[in-house]
Design an enzyme around this catalytic site. Structure first.
Site: not given
Ligand code: ZN
Length: 146
Positions: A69, A72
């Site tokens: 991600c 993230c």
């Protein structure tokens, strides 16, 4: 705030009773002598997370993330910096949603990054998406009432 806090040692998971007023004095674990706050988030798997939530008394701020991600990863340094702002009033934890899928499911994590504030053993707030450091710290403190 006369009651002691129960702090779970980040090194050995022992429960330590620390008076609230002593939290900022770099307390150490009575069992293994490790620092109870390391100035950075703890990466936990489900068993250790449950121990922390079930036995600890501090509010916990969880970052549900994954390796694949991009947002993230972009937020990881912000979250790490927020640990220095929020400790010792909070424990900051990172949960890898790929490795801990049952835990992510239990918290109904549908998008990442998702931040969850847990206080008194239950979720009190959540926010998905990237936040800057100041907003994150303000939001977490407000959610935990601290
Ligand atoms: Zn310890």
């Amino acid at each position: 705030m006369a009651d002691p806090e129960i702090l779970i040692c980040p090194a050995c998971d022992a429960a330590n009773r620390v008076p609230h007023a002593r939290l900022a004095d770099a307390p150490r674990c009575g069992k293994c002598k490790a620092l109870l706050f390391e100035g950075r988030p703890l990466a936990l798997e489900a068993r250790r997370f449950d121990r922390l939530i079930g036995s600890g008394t501090l509010p916990v701020l969880v970052d549900f993330w994954a390796e694949w991600c991009g947002p993230c990863k972009a937020m990881a340094p912000t979250f790490a910096a927020a640990a220095r702002d929020l400790e010792p009033g909070f424990r900051l934890v990172k949960i890898d949603t790929e490795a801990e899928q049952a835990l992510a499911q239990r918290y109904a994590i549908w998008s990442i990054p998702t931040l969850v504030v847990i206080a008194g053993g239950g979720e009190v707030a959540r926010q998905s998406g990237v936040m800057d450091r100041a907003s994150l710290v303000r939001w977490a403190r407000g959610a935990a009432g601290s």
